[in-house]
Write an enzyme that holds these catalytic residues in place. Structure first.
Site, mmCIF file in Angstrom:
data_model
loop_
_atom_site.group_PDB
_atom_site.id
_atom_site.type_symbol
_atom_site.label_atom_id
_atom_site.label_comp_id
_atom_site.label_asym_id
_atom_site.label_seq_id
_atom_site.Cartn_x
_atom_site.Cartn_y
_atom_site.Cartn_z
ATOM 1 N N GLU A 115 8.643 -10.368 -22.720
ATOM 2 C CA GLU A 115 8.786 -10.709 -21.055
ATOM 3 C C GLU A 115 9.490 -11.574 -20.472
ATOM 4 O O GLU A 115 10.110 -11.331 -19.054
ATOM 5 C CB GLU A 115 7.508 -9.859 -20.792
ATOM 6 C CG GLU A 115 6.352 -10.750 -19.895
ATOM 7 C CD GLU A 115 5.577 -10.485 -19.596
ATOM 8 O OE1 GLU A 115 5.741 -9.433 -18.455
ATOM 9 O OE2 GLU A 115 4.492 -11.031 -20.069
ATOM 10 N N HIS A 125 0.994 -1.192 -0.117
ATOM 11 C CA HIS A 125 -0.291 0.325 0.417
ATOM 12 C C HIS A 125 0.902 1.185 -0.112
ATOM 13 O O HIS A 125 0.549 2.231 -0.601
ATOM 14 C CB HIS A 125 -1.052 -0.183 1.042
ATOM 15 C CG HIS A 125 0.018 0.257 2.781
ATOM 16 N ND1 HIS A 125 -0.254 -0.877 3.396
ATOM 17 C CD2 HIS A 125 0.734 1.487 2.958
ATOM 18 C CE1 HIS A 125 0.592 -0.870 4.229
ATOM 19 N NE2 HIS A 125 1.026 -0.193 4.086
ATOM 20 N N CYS A 138 6.643 -0.995 -22.374
ATOM 21 C CA CYS A 138 5.696 -0.540 -20.995
ATOM 22 C C CYS A 138 6.111 -0.911 -20.614
ATOM 23 O O CYS A 138 4.921 -1.067 -19.204
ATOM 24 C CB CYS A 138 4.441 -1.187 -21.782
ATOM 25 S SG CYS A 138 4.265 -3.176 -21.766
ATOM 26 N N ASP A 160 9.647 -8.043 -16.195
ATOM 27 C CA ASP A 160 10.078 -9.325 -16.311
ATOM 28 C C ASP A 160 10.926 -9.642 -17.184
ATOM 29 O O ASP A 160 11.179 -10.507 -16.593
ATOM 30 C CB ASP A 160 8.887 -9.965 -15.952
ATOM 31 C CG ASP A 160 7.752 -10.314 -15.471
ATOM 32 O OD1 ASP A 160 7.958 -10.577 -14.194
ATOM 33 O OD2 ASP A 160 6.597 -10.019 -15.566
#
Length: 575
Positions: A433, A193, A504, A457
């Site tokens: 990836e 969070h 991306c 990744d």
């Protein structure tokens, strides 16, 4: 002179700041713990707990209303209300009062601690990192059980770097974030969070530093390099000067003026460049449009529906969201990545020793075709409302693409039977990836319409380094020469096939990498919203020939692992 000391953590949001420390201290409330309650006292403690739970729920509901403008923040709070009302959680606390004769505060602390340990043992990292919601809820309930009269919230000075063991979701939301230059915590992960909220507000943040709170004091001056995930408690003057170049906390500013649509972004020598946005929520779509993004290069569909933990969103629910996103972008292309489930994302329902190498992404979807086809049908139906691209994650083989195309055709046929004919050609692309996918591109090109490199990744699989593991975090380095050479090769193959190629992943959002990526051949990046302005500026400041020369120099230095020299060279290169 004090010995220079550095601490390595996990970068949650990039940026480099130099500033004064303010240590966030959480006060421990005074309470009397008992295990010898009489029957009458047990009733009183049960009533006390009921009132505390209700007050906590009211407080959270109030915070949800105040956070409605930010979907991610309100969803964090809504998930806490779900936790708060969980029958298992409530039963454990009430049972400890009734059966163990424990006072409400002690019963609460013991029950929360037990559930926290159970969450920490779940293999899925996403849920492990959300175990701290339980701690936050426990603290909130305790504060309502034993309110401190006359106490005021801790006041944070202006322009400080906040240091804390951890910051709970409700504390993070209520902090005066405009006063913070940066955040550093002992605990936490990249998808926790603290990281999520820091990204929302564009605050350079490092989490998982282990014990930084015991090594700094209030009013110390430190250097927080959240791009690298390194905190330096005694930086040299040259490092401080260098930090000054990059230390502004960035606000979301339009990349360019908007009239009827985004104007062309060009390099210094006039080469057209495409800059798109990465989004996780519907609210971010508005930001992408207003900033003048050329489109959305990555919609993380699994994050859009993260609130659906216990059950999966229906086809109708998905269709409604995809349709709204396309309409908001008014014709600009939107790339929807299909569910990327497993590993550090949504739980796949399986216990795996190594989920990063397991049943994730396209592997999971092809093993659950009914679930996959629901999403594909929703996407196909929504495609009529804008310019859509569909992207597949975790591709390693040609057969995964072909199997997906079979399912797509089945969905088209099923929609025809309902009277809906999809006439648009929807480009189908893949995330590059994995090293297997990157090296397999010569054999995949005939079956896809575009490529997008998922550098997060790709880097961890190439280097065999888990990106969220602080023990080997120093090895997760995108300046490694093998990674740069692989990116260069990917661009060359894509160009030879005349396939659109973009990035991306995280480095597409990092202005430090922009010029080098241009030099490697990329002309299409997708960035996090708060960093789009910086990336656009870097694009317009560099010429392609200069960027190519820079990339060659960087590769040469990377081969000798001179990473500090690389960063210095990148920062000094102009035009």
């Amino acid at each position: 002179m004090e010995e220079k000391t550095t601490f390595k953590g996990i970068s949650a949001y990039p940026g480099t700041v130099y500033g004064k420390v303010f240590r966030w201290k959480q006060t421990k409330r005074k309470r009397e713990d008992r295990t010898d309650l009489s029957p009458e006292e047990i009733k009183e403690e049960v009533e006390l707990l009921k009132k505390g739970l209700q007050k906590t729920e009211d407080d959270l509901a109030d915070l949800v209303q105040k956070s409605k403008q930010n979907q991610e923040l309100s969803e964090i709070l809504e998930s806490q209300i779900v936790f708060l009302n969980d029958p298992l959680f409530r039963a454990r606390v009430f049972e400890r009062i009734a059966q163990n004769n424990e006072s409400a505060g002690l019963a609460l602390e013991t029950a929360v601690s037990s559930l926290y340990d159970e969450f920490q043992s779940i293999p899925d990292e996403f849920f492990r990192e959300r175990a701290d919601h339980l701690l936050d809820i426990g603290k909130r309930i305790e504060s309502n059980l034993y309110p401190e009269k006359g106490s005021e919230p801790t006041k944070i000075p202006d322009d400080v770097i906040l240091i804390a063991k951890e910051i709970t979701p409700s504390e993070m939301i209520q902090l005066g974030k405009s006063k913070l230059r940066g955040i550093a915590t002992d605990f936490g992960g990249k998808t926790g969070h603290t990281a999520i909220i820091a990204r929302n507000y564009g605050i350079p943040t490092i989490v998982g530093l282990k014990n930084i709170t015991s090594h700094v004091e209030d009013d110390d001056y430190i250097l927080l390099d959240a791009t690298k995930g390194v905190l330096n408690r005694s930086p040299g003057i040259e490092e401080i000067k260098l930090a000054g170049i990059r230390s502004d906390i960035k606000k979301i500013i339009p990349v360019r003026e908007i009239s009827d649509g985004p104007k062309e972004l060009k390099t210094k020598d006039g080469k057209t460049f495409t800059l798109r946005a990465n989004i996780d929520s519907e609210e971010e779509v508005d930001g992408a449009f207003l900033q003048g993004a050329d489109g959305i290069g990555l919609v993380r569909t699994e994050i859009l529906f993260i609130r659906y933990v216990e059950f999966k969103p229906t086809e109708e629910e998905q269709f409604a969201v995809y349709k709204r996103i396309l309409l908001k972008m008014v014709g600009r292309p939107v790339t929807f990545r299909v569910w990327d489930i497993g590993a550090d994302k949504m739980e796949n329902g399986y216990e795996e020793e190594n989920p990063f190498l397991g049943n994730r992404g396209i592997r999971y979807l092809l093993r659950h075709p009914h679930f996959f086809k629901e999403q594909l049908r929703a996407l196909l139906r929504a495609s009529e409302y804008g310019t859509m691209r569909i992207m597949l994650p975790m591709i390693t083989t040609r057969s995964e693409i072909l199997q997906t195309k079979v399912l797509l055709n089945e969905c088209l046929d099923e929609l025809k039977q309902t009277g809906l004919f999809i006439t648009k050609k929807i480009p189908l692309g893949i995330m590059v990836e994995t090293p297997a996918c990157a090296l397999n591109l010569p054999f995949l090109g005939n079956h896809v319409d575009f490529y997008s490199v998922g550098t997060n990744d790709l880097l961890q699989y190439l280097l065999a380094v888990e990106r969220n593991n602080h023990l080997v975090g120093d090895l997760y380095n995108p300046w490694q020469v093998v990674f740069l050479l692989l990116l260069k090769n990917i661009v060359e193959v894509a160009n030879s096939q005349k396939k659109p190629i973009s990035i991306c992943g995280e480095i597409g959002s990092d202005p430090m990498f922009t010029a080098v990526l241009i030099g490697l051949g990329f002309r299409d990046l997708s960035s996090a919203l708060p960093l789009m302005k910086d990336v656009a500026e870097k694009v317009s400041e560099i010429s392609t020939w200069k960027a190519k020369l820079l990339a060659e120099q960087v590769i040469s230095l990377a081969g000798e692992e001179k990473f500090d020299e690389i960063e210095k060279l990148v920062l000094e290169t102009k035009g």
